[in-house]
Scaffold this active site. Structure first.
Site, PDB file in Angstrom:
ATOM      1  N   ALA A 121      -3.175   5.784  -5.904  1.00  0.00           N
ATOM      2  CA  ALA A 121      -1.802   5.589  -6.702  1.00  0.00           C
ATOM      3  C   ALA A 121      -0.591   4.535  -6.132  1.00  0.00           C
ATOM      4  O   ALA A 121      -0.254   3.813  -6.659  1.00  0.00           O
ATOM      5  CB  ALA A 121      -1.379   7.187  -6.720  1.00  0.00           C
ATOM      6  N   GLU A 122      -0.656   4.733  -4.497  1.00  0.00           N
ATOM      7  CA  GLU A 122      -0.094   3.926  -3.765  1.00  0.00           C
ATOM      8  C   GLU A 122      -0.647   3.210  -2.601  1.00  0.00           C
ATOM      9  O   GLU A 122      -1.213   4.142  -2.085  1.00  0.00           O
ATOM     10  CB  GLU A 122       1.469   4.334  -3.593  1.00  0.00           C
ATOM     11  CG  GLU A 122       2.510   4.087  -4.819  1.00  0.00           C
ATOM     12  CD  GLU A 122       2.536   4.912  -5.743  1.00  0.00           C
ATOM     13  OE1 GLU A 122       3.117   5.029  -6.608  1.00  0.00           O
ATOM     14  OE2 GLU A 122       1.775   6.041  -5.696  1.00  0.00           O
ATOM     15  N   THR A 123      -0.194   2.229  -2.195  1.00  0.00           N
ATOM     16  CA  THR A 123      -0.319   1.758  -0.924  1.00  0.00           C
ATOM     17  C   THR A 123       0.783   1.221  -0.292  1.00  0.00           C
ATOM     18  O   THR A 123       1.611   0.627  -0.984  1.00  0.00           O
ATOM     19  CB  THR A 123      -1.434   0.282  -0.829  1.00  0.00           C
ATOM     20  OG1 THR A 123      -2.744   0.652  -1.439  1.00  0.00           O
ATOM     21  CG2 THR A 123      -1.622  -0.131   0.236  1.00  0.00           C
TER      22      THR A 123
END
Length: 269
Positions: free
Chosen positions: A43-45
């Protein structure tokens, strides 16, 4: 370049919300950051680098989904703070310079980390035409979270309805800048949580986010007003599931959770 995958808002591997975390000397160009986030495909880095001492923040922090940079992300901030503390890269509370201002992450002796985030002001809204069909349930009420979060919050009849949702993600994309948060009061608070939610963010490349810290900056004031308490626990009822302890402090919301590093290695490209 060292890369870690951290499960956030959980105390066990393979639950909560996974985030990539990279500690850098400086940010490379945006295309490289986006390509790494696409490769990680969570979903996020999060990408962070240390700032000179004496300023208002200790580390610069940015977050990317596989398709775009975002203005706010709770779970990847928690994951980054976890990496800083477990590796010894930073001791004590850490101040992050972000698109959403300075965000503070404070570790506790029990291993949890508390994030200090801006509260998302909720504005009552009309339930949009067609959203019930896209979501797969009839909302009782709708709320706009404002430009910082960019979501539409939909309160549903009960917890089992939230669990049973099978939305049309493509259709949901028309109803907000980022996505749709579905929520309901917990059926049995004795289980340790006060409300449930699920978060669908097709506009930033995430059909369903496993556990969303930023969404709880809107859910905390909503349920605090309904339940008459400023300290609550939310269960995000995604397949991976996770819990977020919230404390409403006016224009700030504290989000508390744990994190676990599950993968560590080298980025070779």
């Amino acid at each position: 370049m060292r890369i870690r995958i951290v499960d956030a808002f959980t105390d066990r591997p393979f639950a909560g919300n996974p985030a990539g975390v990279l500690l850098l000397d400086a940010f490379p160009d945006d295309n490289r950051l986006q390509n790494v986030a696409l490769e990680v495909n969570h979903a996020e880095t999060a990408f962070a680098h240390p700032l000179p001492s004496g300023g208002e923040a200790d580390w610069a922090l940015r977050w990317f989904t596989p398709v775009t940079e975002v203005d706010m992300c709770g779970h990847a901030t928690l994951a980054t703070a976890h990496v800083l503390h477990t590796t010894g890269a930073h001791v004590g509370a850490v101040r992050f310079a972000t698109r959403s201002g300075v965000l503070i992450a404070t570790p506790a002796e029990d291993g949890s980390i508390t994030l200090d985030f801006p509260t998302a002001p909720l504005t009552p809204a009309e339930v949009p035409d067609g959203v019930a069909e896209a979501l797969g349930a009839v909302p009782l009420a709708a709320f706009d979270t404002g430009p910082r979060v960019g979501d539409l919050v939909l309160e549903l009849a009960d917890e089992k309805t939230v669990h049973a949702l099978r939305p049309d993600h493509k259709a949901l994309a028309a109803y907000s800048r980022r996505g749709v948060i579905a929520t309901a009061r917990a059926e049995n608070p004795a289980l340790g949580y006060d409300f449930v939610s699920r978060c669908f963010f097709p506009n930033v490349g995430i059909d369903e986010d496993p556990v969303t810290g930023s969404a709880h900056t809107a859910l905390a004031p909503h349920w605090a007003a309904r339940l008459g308490r400023t300290t609550l626990t939310g269960l995000q009822a995604s397949p991976r599931s996770g819990r977020v302890r919230t404390e409403l402090r006016g224009d700030r919301t504290l989000l508390t959770g744990r994190a676990v590093t599950v993968i560590e290695g080298d980025l070779l490209a």
